[in-house]
Write a protein that holds these residues in place. Structure first.
Motif, PDB file in Angstrom:
ATOM      1  N   UNK A   8       5.335   4.610 -15.226  1.00 48.76           N
ATOM      2  CA  UNK A   8       6.788   5.151 -15.413  1.00 48.76           C
ATOM      3  C   UNK A   8       7.239   3.752 -16.460  1.00 48.76           C
ATOM      4  N   UNK A   9       8.189   4.212 -17.457  1.00 47.65           N
ATOM      5  CA  UNK A   9       9.056   3.195 -18.070  1.00 47.65           C
ATOM      6  C   UNK A   9       8.075   2.109 -18.920  1.00 47.65           C
ATOM      7  N   UNK A  10       6.998   2.605 -19.368  1.00 46.55           N
ATOM      8  CA  UNK A  10       6.207   1.698 -20.323  1.00 46.55           C
ATOM      9  C   UNK A  10       5.259   0.698 -19.727  1.00 46.55           C
ATOM     10  N   UNK A  11       5.570   0.430 -18.231  1.00 46.37           N
ATOM     11  CA  UNK A  11       4.542  -0.561 -17.913  1.00 46.37           C
ATOM     12  C   UNK A  11       4.375  -0.644 -16.353  1.00 46.37           C
ATOM     13  N   UNK A  12       5.432   0.313 -15.683  1.00 48.23           N
ATOM     14  CA  UNK A  12       5.653   0.338 -14.130  1.00 48.23           C
ATOM     15  C   UNK A  12       4.768   1.561 -13.581  1.00 48.23           C
ATOM     16  N   UNK A  13       4.775   1.436 -12.371  1.00 51.61           N
ATOM     17  CA  UNK A  13       4.287   2.703 -11.538  1.00 51.61           C
ATOM     18  C   UNK A  13       5.644   3.166 -10.860  1.00 51.61           C
ATOM     19  N   UNK A  14       5.568   4.535 -10.386  1.00 51.93           N
ATOM     20  CA  UNK A  14       6.656   4.905  -9.832  1.00 51.93           C
ATOM     21  C   UNK A  14       7.108   4.200  -8.473  1.00 51.93           C
ATOM     22  N   UNK A  15       6.047   3.770  -7.431  1.00 51.20           N
ATOM     23  CA  UNK A  15       6.000   3.006  -6.535  1.00 51.20           C
ATOM     24  C   UNK A  15       6.582   1.857  -6.578  1.00 51.20           C
ATOM     25  N   UNK A  16       6.690   1.155  -7.816  1.00 52.77           N
ATOM     26  CA  UNK A  16       7.075  -0.180  -8.163  1.00 52.77           C
ATOM     27  C   UNK A  16       8.486  -0.232  -7.870  1.00 52.77           C
ATOM     28  N   UNK A  17       9.307   0.867  -8.103  1.00 53.68           N
ATOM     29  CA  UNK A  17      10.873   0.892  -7.734  1.00 53.68           C
ATOM     30  C   UNK A  17      11.135   0.587  -6.259  1.00 53.68           C
ATOM     31  N   UNK A  18      10.413   1.499  -5.409  1.00 58.59           N
ATOM     32  CA  UNK A  18      10.666   1.270  -3.771  1.00 58.59           C
ATOM     33  C   UNK A  18      10.300   0.082  -3.565  1.00 58.59           C
ATOM     34  N   UNK A  19       9.304  -0.597  -3.964  1.00 61.39           N
ATOM     35  CA  UNK A  19       8.571  -1.912  -3.511  1.00 61.39           C
ATOM     36  C   UNK A  19       9.447  -2.819  -3.984  1.00 61.39           C
ATOM     37  N   UNK A  20      10.042  -2.971  -5.160  1.00 58.67           N
ATOM     38  CA  UNK A  20      10.934  -3.819  -5.606  1.00 58.67           C
ATOM     39  C   UNK A  20      12.212  -4.091  -4.896  1.00 58.67           C
ATOM     40  N   UNK A  21      12.754  -2.685  -4.453  1.00 58.92           N
ATOM     41  CA  UNK A  21      13.863  -2.771  -3.594  1.00 58.92           C
ATOM     42  C   UNK A  21      13.553  -3.378  -2.125  1.00 58.92           C
ATOM     43  N   UNK A  22      12.366  -3.120  -1.695  1.00 58.53           N
ATOM     44  CA  UNK A  22      11.927  -4.003  -0.447  1.00 58.53           C
ATOM     45  C   UNK A  22      12.073  -5.419  -0.422  1.00 58.53           C
ATOM     46  N   UNK A  23      11.435  -5.809  -1.723  1.00 59.68           N
ATOM     47  CA  UNK A  23      11.271  -7.298  -2.110  1.00 59.68           C
ATOM     48  C   UNK A  23      12.626  -8.027  -2.252  1.00 59.68           C
ATOM     49  N   UNK A  24      13.560  -7.206  -2.995  1.00 55.63           N
ATOM     50  CA  UNK A  24      14.680  -7.991  -3.167  1.00 55.63           C
ATOM     51  C   UNK A  24      15.839  -7.745  -1.992  1.00 55.63           C
ATOM     52  N   UNK A  25      15.581  -6.956  -1.288  1.00 59.65           N
ATOM     53  CA  UNK A  25      16.379  -6.622  -0.039  1.00 59.65           C
ATOM     54  C   UNK A  25      15.709  -7.703   1.150  1.00 59.65           C
ATOM     55  N   UNK A  26      14.822  -8.422   0.887  1.00 63.26           N
ATOM     56  CA  UNK A  26      14.280  -9.265   1.952  1.00 63.26           C
ATOM     57  C   UNK A  26      13.523  -8.712   2.935  1.00 63.26           C
ATOM     58  N   UNK A  27      13.069  -7.413   2.901  1.00 62.45           N
ATOM     59  CA  UNK A  27      12.369  -6.903   3.712  1.00 62.45           C
ATOM     60  C   UNK A  27      10.910  -6.639   3.575  1.00 62.45           C
TER      61      UNK A  27
END
Length: 414
Positions: A32-51
């Protein structure tokens, strides 16, 4: 709070909606989006949320996803009790695969039992959105809820893929309704007037740990007594039956307290057309999902490829050009032209070839003089010289998969 929340990311879905992109990979692993995988968005949310205690429950054609998690997400520190761990079916109690989302959670009950978490955050790994999960968990604790369901406002027709939600006072959930079937454009629709508001689930749930363990025991007993318990949708099959007796509340997506409210974007990529439109929307002057938001970058795996470039064609001498497009590393446009398109790494566009409003996955080669329009081309496909795709609907349907909106999906060399 970080160590009191265990995250279960559901990546077990075959992803029938965006088929044939899921022919060789699970939906969460779709590019998705030229360089990502769909799951990257969920995992990035976890990363930035500190969880950062994350279990990814996997099943269907999961090799691509496991490889991506290994290469791109081995960034957490186990010494700090941080982890992202893929968990395929362990078959500890039987020889069964995951029968549905709740069964996937149930089969990993032992991981919940030995966790120190007070709440379990369950996420859909097949949707694209930004969200501050830390704020969601905080709201869950403040409301003393046993289940918190993230909901978003949509227009009167809804997305057509998610359960609708009925609320009482105090954001208590009174019940759920089955989704309608609106046009795919609604998945990307702008906010609507309040009087037309409709709330839908997002595949994001917070469960009180003790309640979840109790509910798993109850459903196990119900299965033994009455047979198979329905398990295709967490909201409709698991949460809905308990709203009358337990404290189930809604959390509205895009609240002012969250750190990423400006986007207010969510899409579950439920069809080829939804997937295509979500990628094309990234090319707008003001896209609904800002990939360039500096304080909430999307982490992923990137190969060590050289920079993208344009060069003159070997035969024509014409300059390679691209207009309003995304070009990932390793891409070379040799005398061809690319317009309003998304190109993943190592794409080659040869002399005189034209690519319009298309998505080209890793390693695609477009031969000399070929012309593509409104296409999604699977990885490593080679388009022969002078071939035209996306111009003749009848011819396209004889050779390829074509969506309702006319998007041509090329999954093998013609």
């Amino acid at each position: 709070m970080p160590t009191e929340t265990l995250i279960l990311v559901l990546a077990i879905d075959r992803g029938a909606g965006p088929a044939p992109l899921t022919e060789h990979r699970t939906k969460a692993a779709v590019p998705f989006g030229g360089k990502f995988r769909v799951i990257d968005f969920t995992l990035a949310n976890c990363l930035h949320s500190g969880l950062r205690q994350v279990l990814v429950l996997t099943q269907y054609k999961s090799h691509s996803l496991h490889k991506h998690l290994r290469d791109g997400w081995s960034i957490f520190n186990p010494e700090l009790r941080e982890f992202i761990t893929p968990v395929p079916p362990q078959m500890r109690e039987s020889q069964e695969w995951y029968a549905g989302p709740f069964d996937a959670i149930r089969q990993n009950r032992y991981l919940i039992e030995r966790s120190r978490a007070r709440q379990i955050l369950v996420l859909d790994g097949g949707a694209v959105y930004r969200m501050d999960y830390a704020e969601l968990v905080r709201a869950h604790a403040e409301s003393k809820a046993e289940i918190t369901v993230a909901v978003r406002a949509v227009d009167g027709r809804g997305s057509g893929t998610q359960a609708c939600v009925e609320l009482t006072e105090g954001e208590r959930i009174a019940g759920f309704g089955r989704p309608a079937s609106p046009p795919v454009e609604n998945a990307l629709a702008a906010p609507v007037p309040e009087e037309a508001e409709r709330l839908e689930t997002m595949g994001v749930y917070v469960f009180d740990r003790d309640f979840l363990l109790e509910e798993m025991m109850r459903l196990d007993q119900a299965r033994r007594d009455d047979g198979v318990v329905a398990d295709t949708d967490l909201a409709l099959d698991i949460v809905a039956p308990v709203v009358a007796d337990r404290r189930v509340v809604a959390y509205r997506f895009g609240q002012d307290r969250g750190r990423v409210t400006p986007d207010r974007y969510w899409c579950d990529l439920a069809s080829i057309d939804a997937y295509y439109q979500a990628n094309m929307a990234l090319l707008r002057a003001e896209p609904p999902l800002d990939l360039y938001q500096a304080d909430w970058n999307i982490h992923t795996y990137q190969g060590q490829y050289p920079p993208a470039r344009t060069v003159p064609g070997a035969t024509s001498g014409n300059e390679g050009i691209f207009v309003n497009s995304m070009l990932a590393a390793g891409t070379v446009i040799s005398g061809g032209g690319v317009n309003h398109s998304v190109l993943f790494p190592k794409v080659r566009v040869q002399d005189g070839a034209i690519v319009e409003a298309s998505i080209l996955f890793n390693g695609v080669t477009i031969g000399e003089g070929a012309h593509l329009r409104n296409c999604i081309v699977e990885k490593d496909v080679e388009i022969p010289p002078r071939m035209q795709i996306g111009h003749d609907p009848k011819s396209d349907r004889e050779r390829f998969t074509v969506s309702e909106k006319g998007v041509v999906v090329v999954t093998k060399s013609p």
